[in-house]
Write a protein that holds these residues in place. Structure first.
Motif, short mmCIF file in Angstrom:
data_model
loop_
_atom_site.label_atom_id
_atom_site.label_comp_id
_atom_site.label_asym_id
_atom_site.label_seq_id
_atom_site.Cartn_x
_atom_site.Cartn_y
_atom_site.Cartn_z
N MET A 32 0.84 -1.19 0.00
CA MET A 32 0.00 0.00 0.00
C MET A 32 0.88 1.24 0.00
N GLY A 33 0.35 2.31 -0.56
CA GLY A 33 1.15 3.52 -0.62
C GLY A 33 0.30 4.77 -0.55
N TRP A 34 0.98 5.88 -0.35
CA TRP A 34 0.37 7.20 -0.37
C TRP A 34 1.12 8.07 -1.37
N PHE A 35 0.37 8.80 -2.14
CA PHE A 35 0.91 9.79 -3.06
C PHE A 35 0.24 11.12 -2.75
N ARG A 36 0.80 12.18 -3.29
CA ARG A 36 0.15 13.49 -3.14
C ARG A 36 0.36 14.32 -4.39
N GLN A 37 -0.60 15.20 -4.60
CA GLN A 37 -0.52 16.10 -5.75
C GLN A 37 -0.76 17.51 -5.26
N ALA A 38 0.28 18.31 -5.29
CA ALA A 38 0.18 19.71 -4.89
C ALA A 38 -0.37 20.52 -6.06
N PRO A 39 -0.93 21.68 -5.77
CA PRO A 39 -1.47 22.51 -6.84
C PRO A 39 -0.44 22.82 -7.91
N GLY A 40 -0.77 22.55 -9.15
CA GLY A 40 0.11 22.85 -10.25
C GLY A 40 1.26 21.89 -10.44
N LYS A 41 1.27 20.81 -9.65
CA LYS A 41 2.36 19.84 -9.75
C LYS A 41 1.83 18.45 -10.07
N MET A 81 0.77 12.18 9.95
CA MET A 81 1.55 13.32 9.48
C MET A 81 1.73 14.30 10.63
N ASN A 82 2.97 14.45 11.06
CA ASN A 82 3.30 15.38 12.15
C ASN A 82 4.14 16.54 11.60
N SER A 83 4.21 17.57 12.40
CA SER A 83 5.02 18.75 12.03
C SER A 83 4.74 19.20 10.60
N LEU A 84 3.48 19.32 10.28
CA LEU A 84 3.08 19.67 8.92
C LEU A 84 3.60 21.04 8.52
N LYS A 85 3.93 21.14 7.25
CA LYS A 85 4.45 22.37 6.67
C LYS A 85 3.54 22.83 5.54
N PRO A 86 3.57 24.10 5.21
CA PRO A 86 2.74 24.57 4.09
C PRO A 86 3.02 23.81 2.80
N GLU A 87 4.24 23.37 2.61
CA GLU A 87 4.58 22.64 1.38
C GLU A 87 4.01 21.22 1.36
N ASP A 88 3.41 20.79 2.45
CA ASP A 88 2.71 19.51 2.48
C ASP A 88 1.29 19.63 1.93
N THR A 89 0.87 20.84 1.65
CA THR A 89 -0.47 21.05 1.09
C THR A 89 -0.62 20.33 -0.23
#
Length: 120
Positions: A32-41, A81-89
């Motif tokens: 199993m996995g997790w992916f993410r897609q940031a705006p415009g990326k 998800m700990n210590s979240l940063k704006p770039e994790d959006t």
């Protein structure tokens, strides 16, 4: 089908836990996995776990902050998800594949996304 949940809007430094439930079918022998897609990326790999939890991988930017785990009895995979940063959006997606190598690159099964927004 895979259903992700747990997203939301938080402040930098906060924590969230994402969950991905298999609504039908058994994924206890799947990686199993997790992916993410940031705006415009493009969508990008975040974390993966072998069917038995014996091997775990993270992308460098989340190491030490995110933890992937699974409960094969409940058919759920988590992303703490700990210590979240704006770039994790991003929109976060869970995924599954019979092969760990594949789930990190091009998994066969995808869930719908859940939005995580981190403000500074």
């Amino acid at each position: 089908q895979l259903q992700a949940s747990g997203g939301g809007s938080v402040q930098a430094g906060d924590s969230l836990r994402l969950s991905c439930v298999a609504s039908y079918g058994k994924y206890d022998n799947y990686a199993m996995g997790w992916f993410r897609q940031a705006p415009g990326k493009e969508r990008a790999f975040v974390a993966a776990i072998r069917w038995d939890g014996g091997s775990i991988y993270y992308t460098d930017s989340v190491k030490g902050r995110f933890t992937i785990s699974r409960d094969n009895v409940k058919n759920v995979v988590y992303l703490q998800m700990n210590s979240l940063k704006p770039e994790d959006t991003a929109v976060y997606y869970c995924a599954a594949d019979a092969e760990l190598s594949a789930v990190r690159v091009n998994p066969h099964y995808w869930g719908q996304g859940t939005l995580v927004t981190v403000s500074s």
